[in-house]
Design an enzyme around this catalytic site. Structure first.
Site, PDB file in Angstrom:
ATOM      1  N   GLY A  31      41.396  44.999  45.903  1.00 48.92           N
ATOM      2  CA  GLY A  31      41.788  43.644  45.519  1.00 48.92           C
ATOM      3  C   GLY A  31      43.052  43.616  44.682  1.00 48.92           C
ATOM      4  O   GLY A  31      43.820  44.577  44.654  1.00 48.92           O
ATOM      5  N   HIS A  34      48.868  42.538  46.758  1.00 50.18           N
ATOM      6  CA  HIS A  34      50.300  42.248  46.691  1.00 50.18           C
ATOM      7  C   HIS A  34      50.902  42.525  48.061  1.00 50.18           C
ATOM      8  O   HIS A  34      50.175  42.818  49.032  1.00 50.18           O
ATOM      9  CB  HIS A  34      50.972  43.082  45.601  1.00 50.18           C
ATOM     10  CG  HIS A  34      50.651  44.543  45.664  1.00 50.18           C
ATOM     11  ND1 HIS A  34      51.071  45.362  46.692  1.00 50.18           N
ATOM     12  CD2 HIS A  34      49.942  45.347  44.808  1.00 50.18           C
ATOM     13  CE1 HIS A  34      50.662  46.597  46.481  1.00 50.18           C
ATOM     14  NE2 HIS A  34      49.959  46.618  45.361  1.00 50.18           N
ATOM     15  N   HIS A  37      49.735  45.632  50.068  1.00 44.42           N
ATOM     16  CA  HIS A  37      48.471  45.522  50.791  1.00 44.42           C
ATOM     17  C   HIS A  37      48.639  44.720  52.073  1.00 44.42           C
ATOM     18  O   HIS A  37      48.091  45.067  53.118  1.00 44.42           O
ATOM     19  CB  HIS A  37      47.413  44.840  49.920  1.00 44.42           C
ATOM     20  CG  HIS A  37      47.040  45.577  48.688  1.00 44.42           C
ATOM     21  ND1 HIS A  37      47.440  45.169  47.437  1.00 44.42           N
ATOM     22  CD2 HIS A  37      46.298  46.700  48.507  1.00 44.42           C
ATOM     23  CE1 HIS A  37      46.955  46.001  46.534  1.00 44.42           C
ATOM     24  NE2 HIS A  37      46.263  46.938  47.152  1.00 44.42           N
ATOM     25  N   GLN A  61      35.261  55.780  41.122  1.00 48.73           N
ATOM     26  CA  GLN A  61      36.565  56.445  41.062  1.00 48.73           C
ATOM     27  C   GLN A  61      37.304  56.162  39.757  1.00 48.73           C
ATOM     28  O   GLN A  61      38.474  56.500  39.620  1.00 48.73           O
ATOM     29  CB  GLN A  61      37.428  56.076  42.265  1.00 48.73           C
ATOM     30  CG  GLN A  61      37.861  54.638  42.375  1.00 48.73           C
ATOM     31  CD  GLN A  61      38.460  54.320  43.734  1.00 48.73           C
ATOM     32  OE1 GLN A  61      37.742  54.234  44.731  1.00 48.73           O
ATOM     33  NE2 GLN A  61      39.777  54.161  43.785  1.00 48.73           N
TER      34      GLN A  61
END
Length: 283
Positions: A31, A34, A37, A61
């Site tokens: 998510g 920008h 992506h 992670q």
């Protein structure tokens, strides 16, 4: 664009496309989307008939709970961007769905994950490999697209996919940058105005280092010199600057084709990572 929240709803949503023989692409994200992506979605559209994007801030992670807590979350804005980009389905799993009570399995990729990010973020790549394997198994895409900005992550995913014989093609998409050279990242929004002005120096200095190595400079000495230059430019601490084989991520002692320059540095409280290829100017 369909929006799926429950894992149990994902397979039924994808079944009609599979039955029609359509090729499916998956673009996994965390998510805070920008242009980088959205470029992945565009690339996926060019390679497949249907594009699935997932948004999941994966707790496995993050080795720093504070980093996890402050990771930007903007679901409504992200969904609007994906729909405009031509995404066909947005999957929004929750931690409770992916890691239910009693979950006890970790996927670990040795070798390629050991150095660099692996050293500085213990457990990070185990978290990446575990969640990506779960996303792959749930969605069963024909292809998956990842950004080259996270070069080591891409190498880990490629190794995992090959080792587990997963029938998924992995595509890396070149890093998307701001006009001043800064690699696009969701974390850039956390930079102060002053630090944002300093940030482009990272890419500029990396390019200068790449040119020095391609021109015959000794990598160990050149990377050490760059560490000092980064600190002089306001960065620090510098976690690493390394010249490595682009596939194995092992350090190189001299220039070779397929070499990659990796860097991870702090600017204020924000940790920036970047990488570029090192290409001979005689080629």
């Amino acid at each position: 664009m369909q929006i799926i929240r429950r894992l149990s709803d994902l397979s039924p949503a994808l079944s009609p496309w599979r039955a029609a023989g359509e090729k499916l692409a998956l673009v996994p994200t965390m998510g805070a989307l920008h242009a980088g992506h959205l470029a992945l979605v565009e690339a996926a559209r060019a390679k497949a008939d249907r594009v699935i994007a997932s948004i999941f801030v994966n707790p496995l992670q993050f080795n720093d709970p504070n980093d996890l807590a402050r990771y930007p979350r903007q679901e409504v804005a992200d969904a609007a961007k994906l729909e405009q980009a031509g995404c066909n389905l947005l999957w929004l799993p929750t931690a409770e769905q992916l890691y239910p009570a009693g979950f006890a399995t970790t996927v670990s990729v040795a070798g390629v994950s050991d150095r660099w990010e692996g050293e500085h973020r213990p457990g990070h790549f185990d978290g990446v490999a575990t969640v990506v394997s779960k996303l792959f198994i749930a969605a069963l895409p024909d292809i998956a697209v990842f950004g080259e900005k996270d070069w080591q992550q891409l190498a880990v995913i490629r190794r995992m996919t090959a080792d587990l014989d997963l029938p998924i093609e992995i595509f890396g998409h070149p890093t998307i940058r701001e006009a001043d050279g800064l690699a696009m990242s969701s974390r850039n929004a956390l930079l102060s105005a002053e630090d944002r002005g300093k940030a482009p120096a990272l890419h500029r200095l990396m390019n200068e280092l790449a040119a020095a190595i391609a021109g015959g400079g000794e990598p160990a000495a050149e990377t050490e010199r760059m560490t000092g230059r980064l600190e002089a430019a306001g960065f620090g601490p510098v976690d690493y600057v390394a010249y490595v084989d682009g596939d194995s991520l092992e350090p190189l002692e001299r220039f070779q084709e397929n070499g990659r320059l990796l860097a991870a540095v702090f600017l204020g409280t924000v940790r920036l990572i970047d990488n570029i290829s090192v290409i001979s100017d005689t080629v």
